[in-house]
Design a protein around this motif. Sequence first.
Motif, mmCIF file in Angstrom:
data_model
loop_
_atom_site.group_PDB
_atom_site.id
_atom_site.type_symbol
_atom_site.label_atom_id
_atom_site.label_comp_id
_atom_site.label_asym_id
_atom_site.label_seq_id
_atom_site.Cartn_x
_atom_site.Cartn_y
_atom_site.Cartn_z
ATOM 1 N N TYR A 114 -9.834 43.918 -54.969
ATOM 2 C CA TYR A 114 -9.273 42.686 -54.402
ATOM 3 C C TYR A 114 -8.982 42.896 -52.916
ATOM 4 C CZ TYR A 114 -4.957 45.345 -55.013
ATOM 5 O OH TYR A 114 -4.002 46.325 -54.964
ATOM 6 N N ILE A 140 -11.148 38.728 -55.585
ATOM 7 C CA ILE A 140 -10.738 39.443 -56.803
ATOM 8 C C ILE A 140 -11.964 39.688 -57.674
ATOM 9 C CG2 ILE A 140 -9.246 39.368 -58.824
ATOM 10 C CD1 ILE A 140 -7.523 37.341 -57.207
ATOM 11 N N ILE A 190 -1.741 40.435 -57.361
ATOM 12 C CA ILE A 190 -2.641 39.459 -56.746
ATOM 13 C C ILE A 190 -2.077 38.045 -56.771
ATOM 14 C CG2 ILE A 190 -4.727 40.810 -57.152
ATOM 15 C CD1 ILE A 190 -5.232 39.148 -59.666
#
Length: 275
Positions: A208, A244, A262
Amino acid sequence: YSIGDIYVYPDYSLGNDSLQKNTDSLKIYKDLIIVDPKNKYKPDVFDRALQFNKGDTYNRTNHNLSLNRLVNVGTFKFVKNEFRPSDSLNSALDAYYYLTPLPKKSIRVELLGKTNSANYTGSEVNVNWTNRNAFRGAEQLTITAFAGLETQVSGQNGGFNVFRFGGDASLTWPKFVTPFFKFKSVSAFTPKTVATLSFEYQDRSKLYSLNTFRGSFGYVWKENLRKEHSLKLSEITYTNSSNISELYQKQADTIPSLQRVIDKQLIFGPTYSFT
Protein backbone atom coordinates in the motif's frame (compact mmCIF):
# COMPACT_ATOMS: atom_id res chain seq x y z
CA TYR A 1 25.15 51.13 41.89
CA SER A 2 22.11 51.90 39.80
CA ILE A 3 21.77 51.24 36.07
CA GLY A 4 22.35 54.20 33.77
CA ASP A 5 22.12 54.02 30.00
CA ILE A 6 21.78 50.61 28.35
CA TYR A 7 23.48 50.18 24.96
CA VAL A 8 22.91 47.20 22.64
CA TYR A 9 25.14 46.44 19.63
CA PRO A 10 23.32 43.55 17.84
CA ASP A 11 25.69 43.37 14.85
CA TYR A 12 29.04 43.40 16.69
CA SER A 13 32.04 41.74 15.06
CA LEU A 14 34.89 40.41 17.19
CA GLY A 15 37.40 40.90 14.40
CA ASN A 16 36.53 44.46 13.40
CA ASP A 17 35.79 47.74 15.13
CA SER A 18 32.05 47.63 14.57
CA LEU A 19 31.10 50.02 17.40
CA GLN A 20 29.71 52.83 15.32
CA LYS A 21 29.52 56.19 17.06
CA ASN A 22 27.33 57.86 14.43
CA THR A 23 24.26 59.14 16.27
CA ASP A 24 22.18 58.64 13.12
CA SER A 25 22.40 54.88 13.71
CA LEU A 26 21.09 55.08 17.30
CA LYS A 27 17.56 53.89 18.00
CA ILE A 28 15.88 54.65 21.33
CA TYR A 29 13.38 52.03 22.46
CA LYS A 30 12.03 52.36 25.99
CA ASP A 31 15.17 52.28 28.18
CA LEU A 32 17.44 50.87 25.47
CA ILE A 33 19.85 52.61 23.10
CA ILE A 34 20.24 50.24 20.14
CA VAL A 35 23.03 50.67 17.60
CA ASP A 36 21.78 48.75 14.56
CA PRO A 37 22.67 50.68 11.40
CA LYS A 38 21.39 47.95 9.06
CA ASN A 39 18.13 47.62 11.01
CA LYS A 40 18.53 43.84 11.28
CA TYR A 41 16.49 43.34 14.46
CA LYS A 42 13.27 44.62 15.96
CA PRO A 43 13.96 46.38 19.29
CA ASP A 44 11.51 44.25 21.30
CA VAL A 45 13.88 41.26 20.87
CA PHE A 46 16.26 42.94 23.33
CA ASP A 47 13.56 44.43 25.54
CA ARG A 48 12.25 40.92 26.28
CA ALA A 49 15.69 39.50 26.97
CA LEU A 50 17.26 42.22 29.12
CA GLN A 51 16.13 42.27 32.72
CA PHE A 52 17.54 45.69 33.62
CA ASN A 53 15.69 48.97 33.28
CA LYS A 54 17.27 52.37 33.62
CA GLY A 55 17.37 53.36 37.28
CA ASP A 56 17.22 49.79 38.64
CA THR A 57 19.66 48.81 41.34
CA TYR A 58 22.30 46.46 39.96
CA ASN A 59 22.01 42.82 41.05
CA ARG A 60 23.81 39.72 39.92
CA THR A 61 20.64 37.71 39.30
CA ASN A 62 19.32 40.08 36.62
CA HIS A 63 22.83 40.29 35.18
CA ASN A 64 22.98 36.52 34.63
CA LEU A 65 19.35 36.27 33.49
CA SER A 66 19.95 38.86 30.78
CA LEU A 67 23.01 37.05 29.42
CA ASN A 68 21.32 33.64 29.52
CA ARG A 69 18.24 34.89 27.70
CA LEU A 70 20.29 36.60 24.99
CA VAL A 71 22.19 33.35 24.40
CA ASN A 72 18.92 31.36 24.34
CA VAL A 73 17.37 33.55 21.65
CA GLY A 74 19.33 31.28 19.28
CA THR A 75 20.48 34.01 16.88
CA PHE A 76 23.76 35.11 18.42
CA LYS A 77 27.07 33.30 18.31
CA PHE A 78 28.72 35.35 21.07
CA VAL A 79 27.26 37.56 23.80
CA LYS A 80 29.58 39.96 25.62
CA ASN A 81 28.64 42.43 28.34
CA GLU A 82 30.39 45.10 30.34
CA PHE A 83 29.51 47.88 32.77
CA ARG A 84 31.21 51.27 32.89
CA PRO A 85 30.80 54.10 35.40
CA SER A 86 28.41 56.68 33.97
CA ASP A 87 29.79 60.06 32.89
CA SER A 88 26.54 61.85 33.72
CA LEU A 89 25.18 60.10 36.81
CA ASN A 90 26.80 59.49 40.18
CA SER A 91 26.94 55.88 41.44
CA ALA A 92 25.53 54.65 38.13
CA LEU A 93 26.76 52.07 35.65
CA ASP A 94 26.13 52.23 31.91
CA ALA A 95 25.53 48.73 30.50
CA TYR A 96 26.89 47.63 27.13
CA TYR A 97 25.82 44.45 25.32
CA TYR A 98 27.88 43.32 22.32
CA LEU A 99 26.11 40.63 20.28
CA THR A 100 27.82 38.75 17.45
CA PRO A 101 25.22 37.12 15.16
CA LEU A 102 25.39 33.61 13.80
CA PRO A 103 25.19 33.38 9.98
CA LYS A 104 21.63 34.34 9.13
CA LYS A 105 21.14 31.43 6.71
CA SER A 106 22.64 27.96 6.68
CA ILE A 107 22.10 24.65 4.93
CA ARG A 108 22.93 21.18 6.23
CA VAL A 109 22.89 17.89 4.31
CA GLU A 110 22.72 14.56 6.16
CA LEU A 111 23.20 11.09 4.70
CA LEU A 112 21.95 8.24 6.90
CA GLY A 113 22.40 4.50 6.71
CA LYS A 114 20.06 2.22 8.63
CA THR A 115 19.04 -1.35 9.20
CA ASN A 116 16.48 -3.10 11.41
CA SER A 117 15.50 -6.50 12.74
CA ALA A 118 13.04 -7.11 9.89
CA ASN A 119 16.02 -7.40 7.51
CA TYR A 120 15.45 -3.97 5.96
CA THR A 121 18.58 -2.04 4.99
CA GLY A 122 18.61 1.33 3.34
CA SER A 123 19.64 4.95 3.30
CA GLU A 124 18.08 8.37 3.62
CA VAL A 125 19.15 11.89 2.70
CA ASN A 126 17.97 15.01 4.56
CA VAL A 127 18.44 18.61 3.45
CA ASN A 128 17.83 21.28 6.11
CA TRP A 129 17.71 25.02 5.37
CA THR A 130 17.56 27.49 8.26
CA ASN A 131 16.95 31.24 8.47
CA ARG A 132 17.77 32.47 11.99
CA ASN A 133 16.18 35.91 11.67
CA ALA A 134 13.35 35.43 9.22
CA PHE A 135 11.25 38.51 10.05
CA ARG A 136 13.74 40.62 12.06
CA GLY A 137 12.38 39.30 15.35
CA ALA A 138 14.94 36.49 15.80
CA GLU A 139 12.40 34.01 14.42
CA GLN A 140 13.90 30.75 13.19
CA LEU A 141 12.47 29.32 9.97
CA THR A 142 13.54 25.77 9.13
CA ILE A 143 12.58 23.89 5.96
CA THR A 144 13.52 20.23 5.60
CA ALA A 145 13.22 17.81 2.67
CA PHE A 146 14.00 14.10 2.88
CA ALA A 147 13.90 10.93 0.79
CA GLY A 148 14.84 7.36 1.63
CA LEU A 149 14.72 3.79 0.40
CA GLU A 150 14.80 0.56 2.39
CA THR A 151 15.22 -2.88 0.81
CA GLN A 152 14.53 -6.27 2.33
CA VAL A 153 17.86 -8.02 1.85
CA SER A 154 16.93 -11.49 3.13
CA GLY A 155 13.93 -13.56 4.14
CA GLN A 156 11.44 -15.83 2.49
CA ASN A 157 9.50 -13.05 0.77
CA GLY A 158 11.47 -10.46 -1.18
CA GLY A 159 10.54 -7.24 -2.93
CA PHE A 160 8.68 -5.55 -0.05
CA ASN A 161 10.70 -2.36 -0.35
CA VAL A 162 9.84 0.91 1.38
CA PHE A 163 10.24 4.26 -0.36
CA ARG A 164 9.45 7.49 1.45
CA PHE A 165 9.85 11.20 0.85
CA GLY A 166 8.47 14.40 2.26
CA GLY A 167 9.24 17.65 3.94
CA ASP A 168 8.35 19.91 6.80
CA ALA A 169 8.52 23.59 7.68
CA SER A 170 8.69 25.03 11.17
CA LEU A 171 8.68 28.60 12.41
CA THR A 172 9.88 29.37 15.94
CA TRP A 173 9.32 32.69 17.70
CA PRO A 174 11.51 33.47 20.77
CA LYS A 175 8.45 34.50 22.80
CA PHE A 176 4.87 33.50 23.60
CA VAL A 177 2.66 34.47 20.65
CA THR A 178 -0.88 34.91 21.95
CA PRO A 179 -3.84 36.85 20.51
CA PHE A 180 -5.25 38.17 23.78
CA PHE A 181 -2.70 37.99 26.61
CA LYS A 182 0.90 39.01 27.13
CA PHE A 183 3.06 36.66 29.18
CA LYS A 184 6.39 37.74 30.62
CA SER A 185 8.71 34.88 31.56
CA VAL A 186 11.35 35.34 34.27
CA SER A 187 13.15 32.10 33.48
CA ALA A 188 16.76 32.11 32.29
CA PHE A 189 15.51 30.29 29.18
CA THR A 190 13.68 32.09 26.41
CA PRO A 191 10.14 30.69 25.93
CA LYS A 192 9.26 29.76 22.36
CA THR A 193 6.21 29.48 20.14
CA VAL A 194 6.43 26.82 17.44
CA ALA A 195 4.27 26.28 14.33
CA THR A 196 4.90 23.29 12.05
CA LEU A 197 3.55 21.84 8.80
CA SER A 198 4.71 18.56 7.29
CA PHE A 199 3.92 15.99 4.61
CA GLU A 200 5.17 12.43 4.11
CA TYR A 201 4.52 9.96 1.31
CA GLN A 202 5.35 6.31 2.02
CA ASP A 203 5.15 3.57 -0.57
CA ARG A 204 5.40 -0.05 0.61
CA SER A 205 5.76 -1.98 -2.62
CA LYS A 206 3.32 -4.87 -3.13
CA LEU A 207 1.26 -3.61 -0.15
CA TYR A 208 0.00 0.00 0.00
CA SER A 209 0.89 3.70 -0.05
CA LEU A 210 0.20 6.31 2.65
CA ASN A 211 -0.07 10.09 2.53
CA THR A 212 0.31 11.82 5.89
CA PHE A 213 -0.26 15.53 6.60
CA ARG A 214 0.54 17.11 9.97
CA GLY A 215 0.22 20.57 11.47
CA SER A 216 0.66 21.94 14.97
CA PHE A 217 0.89 25.18 16.96
CA GLY A 218 2.07 25.46 20.53
CA TYR A 219 4.60 26.55 23.11
CA VAL A 220 7.84 25.23 24.57
CA TRP A 221 9.36 26.62 27.76
CA LYS A 222 11.89 25.56 30.36
CA GLU A 223 11.57 26.14 34.08
CA ASN A 224 15.24 25.40 34.63
CA LEU A 225 18.01 23.14 33.35
CA ARG A 226 16.07 20.01 34.33
CA LYS A 227 12.42 20.76 33.53
CA GLU A 228 10.84 21.49 30.13
CA HIS A 229 7.19 21.86 29.15
CA SER A 230 5.59 21.53 25.73
CA LEU A 231 1.97 22.50 25.11
CA LYS A 232 0.51 22.13 21.62
CA LEU A 233 -2.78 23.99 21.52
CA SER A 234 -3.67 22.22 18.29
CA GLU A 235 -2.13 19.23 16.58
CA ILE A 236 -3.77 17.77 13.48
CA THR A 237 -2.78 14.58 11.63
CA TYR A 238 -4.57 13.34 8.51
CA THR A 239 -3.64 10.06 6.79
CA ASN A 240 -5.13 8.37 3.74
CA SER A 241 -4.06 5.33 1.75
CA SER A 242 -3.87 4.38 -1.92
CA ASN A 243 -2.50 1.63 -4.19
CA ILE A 244 -3.72 -1.12 -1.83
CA SER A 245 -2.73 -4.48 -3.26
CA GLU A 246 -5.01 -7.49 -3.38
CA LEU A 247 -2.44 -9.40 -1.29
CA TYR A 248 -2.65 -6.88 1.54
CA GLN A 249 -6.41 -6.41 1.38
CA LYS A 250 -7.01 -10.18 1.76
CA GLN A 251 -5.01 -10.17 4.99
CA ALA A 252 -6.63 -6.95 6.22
CA ASP A 253 -10.10 -8.49 5.78
CA THR A 254 -9.27 -11.04 8.48
CA ILE A 255 -6.91 -9.03 10.74
CA PRO A 256 -8.50 -5.77 12.02
CA SER A 257 -5.18 -4.19 13.00
CA LEU A 258 -3.97 -4.40 9.38
CA GLN A 259 -7.18 -2.76 8.17
CA ARG A 260 -6.67 0.18 10.58
CA VAL A 261 -3.32 0.91 8.94
CA ILE A 262 -5.02 1.76 5.62
CA ASP A 263 -8.19 3.37 7.01
CA LYS A 264 -8.51 7.14 6.65
CA GLN A 265 -7.52 8.78 9.93
CA LEU A 266 -8.06 12.29 11.26
CA ILE A 267 -6.56 12.98 14.68
CA PHE A 268 -6.70 16.39 16.32
CA GLY A 269 -6.62 18.01 19.72
CA PRO A 270 -4.25 19.57 22.25
CA THR A 271 -1.26 17.70 23.67
CA TYR A 272 0.98 18.40 26.64
CA SER A 273 4.30 16.84 27.53
CA PHE A 274 6.66 17.32 30.46
CA THR A 275 10.33 16.41 30.31
